[in-house]
Structures are given as structure tokens and as C-alpha cells.
Design an enzyme around this catalytic site. Structure first.
Site, PDB file in Angstrom:
ATOM      1  CD  GLU A  84       4.179   1.113   6.786  1.00 48.48           C
ATOM      2  OE1 GLU A  84       5.101   1.441   7.637  1.00 48.48           O
ATOM      3  OE2 GLU A  84       3.860   1.804   5.907  1.00 48.48           O
ATOM      4  CG  ASP A  89      -0.258  -0.143   2.308  1.00 46.53           C
ATOM      5  OD1 ASP A  89       0.562  -0.844   2.784  1.00 46.53           O
ATOM      6  OD2 ASP A  89      -0.594   0.736   3.452  1.00 46.53           O
TER       7      ASP A  89
END
Length: 467
Positions: free
Chosen positions: A152, A89
Site C-alpha cells: 500500500e 507494510d
């Protein structure tokens, strides 16, 4: 043949695969969140693409709750596992890009695209390190798992689910930091201020918006204000911009309504000194006008108390630990809506010796006239430290020194990587010391040559730790 020369042979294929990953805008997307796509459909698309590579290259792979994909090499029944913890991500692209952030380009030896520095390029360098070892027929005694998360940059809800179902690796590293070895990571925690937002007096702050993530230095801020008839703001704003040539902005005025936009420098919130916070600078500018009520308190807190105060001295929180360094503060999100609700998010990074309750208490003591509720809103992490003489640290340090010709001792980072979720986990790469840090910034890049340099370091590290 050296590891570096062997890795260089994979450069074209690595870049081609990286291009495919960069083109997927794997940003948290609430509009497409479902039980099947917990962080949005593009996250699942990105995981599927990595599994497509793994299938092509003959690796074992699997998925956990559509949050994490793992890719495995080495004996499946090995009692010990080396984990390589990564994420696919990225933060939103934001403004200031000279070209399309999700259309990667190579210019003058630099690879540009969102995720080039944090951390899709390093993910692919780690993947290709496994591929090179497999292509060479290397036999490992420990198995290796490349673990790819998707949350994250937000709530860290992915890897804990993986660990609960798959178990914790024996030890591991995350190429989501910098070279050399980062064996210590500061704690991080986000504190939220919520307060009423009613303006009073001849100047009314209708709306103020800056920032989208607590862990990003905002590069843009906007405000809409009402001013007395005949009052002109444009000249004041132009003079303000002359004072700070690193800022840009514009002002539009229609009668008594004024709209202001200010552009600073976006950066990773772990390193607020690398950015110029557009929100606090805009608040500083607006302080010269006689806003009343909650607007005055809001602008004073942002424009004076926390403006350019990256070590939180004005909050009574300046602290230095000789092993882990300084406490730092990033003002990541600022919201104000007249007759609505105001919000400020403060992101703290701090070493051992500080606790979150002390932070909350000090923020409460330094609110000034801002009548705010102060709460902890993000499940943060305590400080993390792995001993410098641990096999993991010494092996990684030796590989880096031998391949680069430069020994650098282990160090502590302001950033947080998934390595801290392991008892024996460190961050290792892929940011090289001589490269500008562009994580979370516009026009994010990594040098093309470093893709295979990092790959070579990862490959030899895996081999030494698992042979």
C-alpha cells in the site's frame, strides 16, 4: 454488556499480538525481493505472523502470491462478502525517533512504534473484532474477509492481484483512514521531473538529496556545495535557522567544500500542511548564492515555485470542489548530482473536476529555467465516491454515532485507502478526530485506549452488516 466493555477485555492480548507485528520491519526491501518474496522477506514474515494468529484462533485463511493474506469468518458458502481491506507494510522509519521505531513502547497511555497509526494497530483492532465475534459464537449471514496487503505504501501491486484471483467483495471498508466514514477519496498521482544537472559559476551544487517516498513530506535534506576560497556559510545558515525555529540543522566546512543538513518535520504526503518540507526549505536557503546553470533552475523551482505551495497556486493548479475539497501538492523526492541526473517527484491529491493531463500541462508551463521532462510515473487512482445514502455508509455512521455519542457526517479524504478499489468501499477508522495525526512521522503513536475503542466499533459494524 456494551461492545466497548466487551472489547476492553481483549486489550492485553491485542497489545501482545500487536507488539509482534510492530517488531517486524515490514518496509519494501529491494535487497530481499525475489519471486517468492515480491516486496522483501519481512513482508512475508509479517503475513506469516498474521496466519499464525489465524490458525491459533480457528479462522480460515489463505495467501495470494505471497502478497496478500486473507482471514475469513462466517459461512464459507455465503453469496455475499464484507471485505475489510488493510495493509501490513509501513514506510521507512526515518530520523527523529526518540526510541527504536520497531521496538514498541507504551508511555503515558500512548502506544509508540512504526505502524502504530498507519496501520498495524488498526489492522489488529479489526482482527480482534473478528476474534470477539467468533468467541461469542455470533452467526453471520454474510462472510467477512480481512484482507491484508503488503504494497500500500508503494505501488499498490498486491490487492489487484487478490481481486483478480479471489473476486471483489460485495462491499467493504478499510480501517486505514479516520472516523467517521470517509465515503470519498481524492485522486492521487505522482509526476516526475527529470533534468540535466550541470552547475556553473563560482558556486557549485555537487549534490542535493531529500525525501525517499513521493507520499511523504521529507523531514531531512542534505546538500554538498563548493564555494569560493574564504567564503563562510555557517553564519548565514545559523541566521536562517533563527528565522525558522521549527527547523534544525548543521553545517560542516572544510576549505571550499561545505556540507549542509537540514531537519524539518516529516508528515504524510496526503496532508502536506502537517509537515515542514526540509528539501524545499534547504533550497530556499541556497538560493541566496550565485549558483549557475541547472543548479540555479533546480533551486529556484524548489525554493520559490513549489516551496510552501501546498495548493499548487504557483503552478496554476489551485482548484476547489465543494464536495471533495482542494487539490494539494507534496514535493516528496528531490535529487541533484553535478554532471549527472536530477529528479523531483511531485505527489498530487485532487478532487473530481481535475485530470492528470491538466496537471502535467501546468507543471510544464511553470518550470521556469528548469529544462525537464515531465512524466506520470505512478499508476495513480481516479477520485472515488460512494453515495452517502448507501447501506454501508449509513450503517457505519450509525454505529460510530451510537458508540461515541457524536454523529459526524461522511466526508472526503486526501489520503488513499484500499477501499477505493471496491465499487462500494469506504474508509472507516481507526484515527479518532481528537487524536493528533502521526502517520509517516517520527515517534508515530496511537492512544492505547483507542485500540479497543476501534475494535468495538469494528465489531458492531461487522455484526450489523452481516447478521
Amino acid at each position: 454488556m456494551s461492545w466497548t466493555i466487551q472489547a476492553k477485555q481483549y486489550e492485553t492480548d491485542l497489545i501482545n499480538d500487536l507488539n509482534q507485528i510492530i517488531r517486524i520491519p515490514s518496509v519494501l526491501d529491494s535487497k530481499t525481493q525475489t519471486p517468492q518474496t515480491p516486496f522483501g522477506i519481512d513482508m512475508v514474515r509479517a503475513l506469516s505472523k498474521m496466519e499464525e494468529f489465524a490458525n491459533r484462533d480457528g479462522f480460515r485463511y489463505g495467501r495470494v502470491d505471497n502478497m496478500v493474506t486473507w482471514i475469513e469468518f462466517g459461512p464459507a458458502d455465503a453469496p455475499e462478502t464484507l471485505g475489510i481491506l488493510t495493509h501490513i507494510d509501513v514506510v521507512p522509519a526515518g530520523d527523529g525517533w526518540l526510541r527504536q521505531p520497531f521496538n514498541p513502547e507504551i508511555l503515558d497511555g500512548l502506544y509508540f512504534g512504526r505502524g502504530a497509526a498507519d496501520m498495524k494497530a488498526d489492522l489488529m483492532s479489526a482482527y480482534y473484532a473478528l476474534k470477539m465475534l467468533a468467541d461469542q459464537g455470533r452467526v453471520l449471514q454474510r462472510k467477512v474477509r480481512l484482507i491484508i496487503g503488503t504494497d500500500e505504501e508503494n505501488g499498490w501491486r498486491d490487492i489487484p492481484c487478490y481481486l483478480a484471483q479471489e473476486g471483489e467483495p460485495t462491499f467493504g471498508f478499510s480501517p486505514d483512514g479516520a472516523f467517521p466514514v470517509v465515503n470519498g477519496e481524492k485522486a492521487f498521482q505522482t509526476v516526475q521531473l527529470r533534468f540535466p544537472s550541470v552547475s556553473e559559476g563560482p558556486y557549485i551544487l555537487e549534490r542535493f538529496m531529500s525525501g525517499s517516498r513521493a507520499n511523504v513530506v521529507p523531514g531531512e535534506a542534505k546538500a554538498r556545495i563548493n564555494v569560493p576560497q574564504g567564503m563562510l556559510i555557517a553564519e548565514d545558515f545559523a541566521n536562517f535557522l533563527k528565522q525558522y525555529p521549527f527547523l534544525e540543522g548543521n553545517v560542516q566546512q572544510a576549505g571550499e567544500t561545505v556540507r549542509l543538513t537540514l531537519f524539518g518535520v516529516q508528515a504524510h504526503g496526503a496532508y502536506p500542511a502537517d509537515g515542514k518540507n526540509a528539501g524545499t526549505y534547504l533550497a530556499q536557503f541556497l538560493q541566496q548564492y550565485p549558483f549557475g546553470g541547472d543548479a540555479h533552475a533546480f533551486l529556484n523551482f524548489l525554493g520559490t515555485t513549489v516551496h510552501r505551495d501546498i495548493y499548487a497556486k504557483n503552478l496554476g493548479l489551485a482548484y476547489h470542489d465543494k464536495e471533495m475539497g482542494d487539490l494539494t501538492l507534496n514535493v516528496g523526492v528531490m535529487r541533484y548530482s553535478h554532471r549527472g541526473q536530477g529528479t523531483i517527484l511531485l505527489n498530487f491529491r485532487y478532487p473530481k473536476g481535475v485530470n492528470i493531463q491538466a496537471i502535467v500541462t501546468q507543471v510544464q508551463r511553470h518550470l521556469g529555467d528548469l529544462t525537464a521532462d515531465v512524466t506520470v510515473v505512478q499508476a495513480g487512482m481516479p477520485p472515488h465516491l460512494v453515495a452517502a445514502d448507501d447501506e454501508l455508509v449509513t450503517t457505519l455512521s450509525a454505529v460510530y454515532a451510537e458508540q461515541t455519542g457524536q454523529y459526524l457526517p461522511p466526508r472526503t479524504s486526501n489520503g488513499g485507502s484500499y477501499a477505493r478499489l471496491l465499487k462500494r468501499g469506504v474508509a472507516f477508522g481507526g484515527q479518532f478526530p481528537d487524536v493528533k495525526v502521526t502517520s509517516h512521522q517520527a515517534n508515530e503513536f496511537t492512544p492505547v485506549a483507542n485500540l479497543t475503542c476501534a475494535m468495538a466499533i469494528f465489531a458492531e459494524s461487522i455484526w450489523r452488516l452481516c447478521r
